[in-house]
Every structure is written in C-alpha cells, then in structure tokens.
Design a protein around this motif. Structure first.
Motif, PDB file in Angstrom:
ATOM      1  N   VAL A 189      54.054  53.727  38.262  1.00 43.46           N
ATOM      2  CA  VAL A 189      54.982  53.926  37.153  1.00 43.46           C
ATOM      3  C   VAL A 189      54.674  55.254  36.484  1.00 43.46           C
ATOM      4  N   SER A 190      55.512  55.625  35.512  1.00 41.36           N
ATOM      5  CA  SER A 190      55.316  56.894  34.819  1.00 41.36           C
ATOM      6  C   SER A 190      54.072  56.832  33.945  1.00 41.36           C
ATOM      7  N   PRO A 191      53.498  57.992  33.598  1.00 42.92           N
ATOM      8  CA  PRO A 191      52.266  57.998  32.801  1.00 42.92           C
ATOM      9  C   PRO A 191      52.387  57.273  31.469  1.00 42.92           C
ATOM     10  N   ASP A 192      53.542  57.443  30.775  1.00 45.31           N
ATOM     11  CA  ASP A 192      53.678  56.786  29.481  1.00 45.31           C
ATOM     12  C   ASP A 192      53.764  55.277  29.621  1.00 45.31           C
ATOM     13  N   VAL A 193      54.458  54.806  30.669  1.00 44.62           N
ATOM     14  CA  VAL A 193      54.542  53.369  30.913  1.00 44.62           C
ATOM     15  C   VAL A 193      53.176  52.820  31.327  1.00 44.62           C
ATOM     16  N   ALA A 194      52.443  53.594  32.133  1.00 50.31           N
ATOM     17  CA  ALA A 194      51.100  53.157  32.551  1.00 50.31           C
ATOM     18  C   ALA A 194      50.197  53.004  31.336  1.00 50.31           C
ATOM     19  N   GLY A 195      50.238  53.968  30.427  1.00 50.01           N
ATOM     20  CA  GLY A 195      49.423  53.883  29.219  1.00 50.01           C
ATOM     21  C   GLY A 195      49.809  52.686  28.358  1.00 50.01           C
ATOM     22  N   LEU A 196      51.113  52.435  28.252  1.00 48.67           N
ATOM     23  CA  LEU A 196      51.575  51.298  27.468  1.00 48.67           C
ATOM     24  C   LEU A 196      51.113  49.979  28.080  1.00 48.67           C
ATOM     25  N   LEU A 197      51.217  49.862  29.395  1.00 49.06           N
ATOM     26  CA  LEU A 197      50.815  48.625  30.071  1.00 49.06           C
ATOM     27  C   LEU A 197      49.313  48.385  29.941  1.00 49.06           C
ATOM     28  N   LEU A 198      48.528  49.453  30.051  1.00 51.90           N
ATOM     29  CA  LEU A 198      47.077  49.303  29.888  1.00 51.90           C
ATOM     30  C   LEU A 198      46.726  48.865  28.465  1.00 51.90           C
ATOM     31  N   ALA A 222      42.504  39.014  44.473  1.00 55.25           N
ATOM     32  CA  ALA A 222      42.239  39.488  45.836  1.00 55.25           C
ATOM     33  C   ALA A 222      43.112  38.752  46.849  1.00 55.25           C
ATOM     34  N   VAL A 223      43.269  37.442  46.684  1.00 59.91           N
ATOM     35  CA  VAL A 223      44.109  36.654  47.595  1.00 59.91           C
ATOM     36  C   VAL A 223      45.559  37.102  47.496  1.00 59.91           C
ATOM     37  N   ALA A 224      46.017  37.337  46.255  1.00 61.16           N
ATOM     38  CA  ALA A 224      47.395  37.783  46.069  1.00 61.16           C
ATOM     39  C   ALA A 224      47.627  39.142  46.718  1.00 61.16           C
ATOM     40  N   LEU A 225      46.663  40.047  46.572  1.00 62.83           N
ATOM     41  CA  LEU A 225      46.806  41.369  47.190  1.00 62.83           C
ATOM     42  C   LEU A 225      46.728  41.282  48.710  1.00 62.83           C
ATOM     43  N   LEU A 226      45.897  40.372  49.195  1.00 62.39           N
ATOM     44  CA  LEU A 226      45.809  40.182  50.646  1.00 62.39           C
ATOM     45  C   LEU A 226      47.143  39.738  51.226  1.00 62.39           C
ATOM     46  N   GLY A 227      47.884  38.946  50.437  1.00 65.88           N
ATOM     47  CA  GLY A 227      49.200  38.483  50.885  1.00 65.88           C
ATOM     48  C   GLY A 227      50.318  39.453  50.569  1.00 65.88           C
ATOM     49  N   GLY A 228      49.977  40.678  50.168  1.00 67.68           N
ATOM     50  CA  GLY A 228      51.002  41.683  49.882  1.00 67.68           C
ATOM     51  C   GLY A 228      51.628  41.549  48.514  1.00 67.68           C
ATOM     52  N   GLY A 229      50.874  40.995  47.549  1.00 65.99           N
ATOM     53  CA  GLY A 229      51.394  40.805  46.204  1.00 65.99           C
ATOM     54  C   GLY A 229      51.740  42.125  45.530  1.00 65.99           C
ATOM     55  N   PRO A 230      52.650  42.093  44.546  1.00 63.44           N
ATOM     56  CA  PRO A 230      53.086  43.321  43.867  1.00 63.44           C
ATOM     57  C   PRO A 230      52.010  43.868  42.931  1.00 63.44           C
ATOM     58  N   TRP A 231      52.222  45.091  42.461  1.00 65.89           N
ATOM     59  CA  TRP A 231      51.238  45.765  41.634  1.00 65.89           C
ATOM     60  C   TRP A 231      50.981  45.041  40.321  1.00 65.89           C
ATOM     61  N   TRP A 232      52.002  44.324  39.808  1.00 66.78           N
ATOM     62  CA  TRP A 232      51.816  43.694  38.508  1.00 66.78           C
ATOM     63  C   TRP A 232      50.833  42.515  38.554  1.00 66.78           C
ATOM     64  N   VAL A 233      50.441  42.101  39.772  1.00 71.51           N
ATOM     65  CA  VAL A 233      49.380  41.101  39.885  1.00 71.51           C
ATOM     66  C   VAL A 233      48.093  41.628  39.234  1.00 71.51           C
ATOM     67  N   LEU A 234      47.820  42.919  39.434  1.00 73.84           N
ATOM     68  CA  LEU A 234      46.644  43.531  38.822  1.00 73.84           C
ATOM     69  C   LEU A 234      46.726  43.492  37.305  1.00 73.84           C
ATOM     70  N   LEU A 235      47.931  43.698  36.775  1.00 74.25           N
ATOM     71  CA  LEU A 235      48.112  43.686  35.331  1.00 74.25           C
ATOM     72  C   LEU A 235      47.901  42.284  34.760  1.00 74.25           C
ATOM     73  N   LEU A 236      48.416  41.269  35.451  1.00 71.08           N
ATOM     74  CA  LEU A 236      48.195  39.896  35.010  1.00 71.08           C
ATOM     75  C   LEU A 236      46.706  39.550  35.030  1.00 71.08           C
TER      76      LEU A 236
END
Length: 384
Positions: free
Chosen positions: A21-30, A72-86
């Motif tokens: 995502v864009s830098p401003d959105v990344a900062g907001l999400l973090l 890790a399991v979700a990423l192994l199954g091809g999970g989306p990036w927002w899994v990391l955020l959750l």
C-alpha cells in the motif's frame, strides 16, 4: 528473546505494508495496529493484580505463539497481506497483559536493593533484543518471507514462556495501607487502581514527572530524529548515526545503573538527569555539526535510560503489591501514548515554527518535569 522476535516481526510487517500500500496508508495501518494495546492496558494491569503474574505472562506468551503459528499457516496457504495486520493487532492485545504483569513481577523476583539493577538489566535486554531483531527480521524475510519470520517470532515466545516458567517469584505480602479489596478485575478493578494511584501523592507526582519527561523526548527521538536530520541537511546515513548514538547511549545508561545503582541517591540522580535532559534539548536546537548532534542524542539515550529505570523502580517500591499491576499499567500507557502525542507535537511545531523552535518548546516541557520534581520533597529525597 521475545523482543528479538517482535522486532523481526515488525520489520516483516513494515516491509510488507510498504510494498503493498502507499506510505501514508502503511503508516496509518501500523498506528492502528497498536491501538488495541492502549485500549486494553489498564484491564491487563487489573488482571495482573488479580491472578498470578507469572501465569499471566506465560498465558500471554502462549497465546502470542499460537497467533504467530496461525499467521504462518495462513501465509503458507497463500493468505492475503492483511493477515499480518490482524496478527499484529492480536499481539498488541496480548502485549497489554504481558507488559504490566512483567513490570509487577520483577519486584517479586528481586531483593529491594537489586530492583534498580534488575530494571536496568531488563531495559538493556529489551534494547539489545530490538537491535538484534532488525537484522534477524531482514535476513529471515529475505530467506523465507513472512512465513519464516512468523515462525521465528513464535519460537521466541516459546523461549520466553520457558524462561518465565522456570522462575520462582516470592509471594505477594498482605495489603496493609488500604482497607478495600484490591483484587477485582474488570472495570471496577481498573477504577480502584486509578483511584489508588491518584490518592497517593508520591505516585501521582512521579507519574506526572514521567509523563512530561517522556513527552519532552518521545517526538524528538522518533519523527523528530528524521526531521532534525533533514533540517540539518543530513542524509539517511546521518539519521542512522543519530539513531545509533541514541541506542549506544541507552546501553551506557543501563550499564551505569547496573554498576552503580544509586539506591540511596535515587531522587537526586533522577533530578539531575531531568535537568541535564532539558539542557541537552536546548543545545540540540543550536547544534550545527553532525558529531555534536550524535553526542547529544547519545547523552539523551543514556539519561532517558536512567530516568526510566529509576522511575519504574520507585513506582514498584512505593506501590502496595496488590496494586502494582494497575499502577505500572498506567505508567506503560503514559509511555506508549507519549509517542504519538510527541510525534504530532513536534511535527506541527517544526512545520509552523521551524525545528529549532520545536526543540526549545520540548525543552520547556522538560523544564516542567524538573519543576514538578523539585516541588515535591518526596521525589527529591527518594531512595531505595
């Protein structure tokens, strides 16, 4: 160990968001991912006072390990990036239980004379873990992506669980100074803890001093560091030198307290450190060379380490043991909240009045901390 894994995970999360995502959105999400911790911290302190702090830490680390394995399991199954955020949001919640329980447990593991050394050692280990976690996270991310970083973090939590399980804390002594039942959890327990902290002048005054101290430096050492580097014409390497100077100074400050804990002179040492920090912020506003700026950041790191360890030790020793979790949760809330407030303050001031004026305003806040400190005899004469 868990600080190494957490730092590695933050690197993976930041890199993934910046690449998606864009830098401003990344900062907001973090920033949003840290909000659950702020919302739950006070309740986490109440839980730490109601239950075994050792068990609270073990459960917190265990849930965090499960969250990382799930990611890790979700990423192994091809999970989306927002899994990391959750996952980051979930870790923020578990951290809200870990932080006050950990701070409240240390006095049960250490003799009173060793409390300052123990807090300084904890700070040194935390900073060292954060420093090591960056390279570990970058290497693991390059080698195996977010999946490997999640597994590394899960293992770090398991190591933390094992270390805490091996401890044998001293039992909490019976409550002497207040008649009401302090061990309630939930909203009533949180209210009782806040009322207790407010009712005790020493605690209230020390909390105010620590808040002003954090606010005077938090923005300077986060967003302000980059703004200062840009204002002085430094590139990324120059900003990195400033950050390195602060990290080295933090380690020096922690080591100094380990060697000379200043138990009998905790108050005077605390006050001198506050006063020198204010002077350093004034000096930083006029610093015109990279070497001088690095030296100032190093000194700020050392003094902040000293004031944080001494302040935490005094709070731990002044609290009735059954209220430690809640009082130290308030301290953690003050520390965490000062970062976004400090970033906002220095950003607005630098944009409107320039970096030098922004730093002078922060020096005035630091002077406010000194003023409150000097106005309280209990703080000036504090000893452990």
């Amino acid at each position: 160990m868990s600080s190494v894994g957490n730092a590695a995970w933050y690197i993976a999360l930041s890199w993934t968001l910046a690449s998606t995502v864009s830098p401003d959105v990344a900062g907001l999400l973090l920033a949003l991912a840290t909000l659950p911790r702020l919302a739950v911290l006070l309740y986490g302190g109440a839980v730490a006072d109601r239950h075994s702090r050792r068990k609270v830490i073990i459960v917190s680390d265990g849930v965090s390990a499960v969250v990382m394995v799930g990611a890790a399991v979700a990423l192994l199954g091809g999970g989306p990036w927002w899994v990391l955020l959750l996952a980051a949001g979930a870790l923020s919640v578990t951290g809200a239980f870990f932080v006050p329980a950990s701070a409240a447990l240390r006095p049960q593991l250490l003799a009173r004379d060793d409390l300052i050394r123990g807090n300084a050692l904890y700070s040194l280990a935390l900073r060292g873990g954060q420093a090591a976690g960056g390279p570990v996270g970058a290497y693991a991310l390059a080698l195996g992506g977010g999946l490997l970083v999640a597994l590394v973090n899960a293992v770090s939590y398991l190591f933390s669980m094992a270390a805490v399980a091996a401890t044998r804390p001293l039992p909490t002594p019976p409550l002497k100074s207040v008649p009401e039942q302090p061990s309630r959890a939930g909203a009533s327990g949180v209210r009782a803890g806040l009322a207790y902290a407010w009712r005790h002048t020493r605690l209230r005054s020390l909390m105010l001093v620590l808040f002003l101290n954090e606010l005077s430096c938090a923005g300077v050492l986060n967003v302000g560091l980059a703004l200062f580097a840009r204002d002085r014409g430094l590139d990324e390497g120059g900003a990195g030198l400033l950050l390195t100077g602060f990290a080295v100074g933090s380690a020096i400050g922690a080591l100094a307290l380990i060697v000379v804990p200043a138990r009998r002179a905790a108050g005077p040492v605390f006050g001198v450190a506050l006063l020198v920090q204010a002077a350093l912020l004034v000096a930083l506003s006029a610093a015109d060379s990279t070497a001088l700026a690095v030296a100032i950041f190093m000194a700020l790191g050392a003094l902040l380490g000293v004031t944080a360890s001494l302040g935490t030790s005094l709070l731990q020793s002044w609290c009735d043991p059954q209220y430690r979790g809640r009082v130290l949760a308030v301290l953690a809330l003050v520390a965490f909240a000062s970062i976004p407030l400090g970033n906002l303050l220095i950003g607005v001031l630098a944009a409107r009045f320039g970096m030098a004026t922004a730093l002078l305003v922060h020096a005035v806040i630091a002077v406010g901390a000194v003023t409150v400190f000097l106005s309280r005899a209990a703080l000036r004469r504090a000893a452990l």
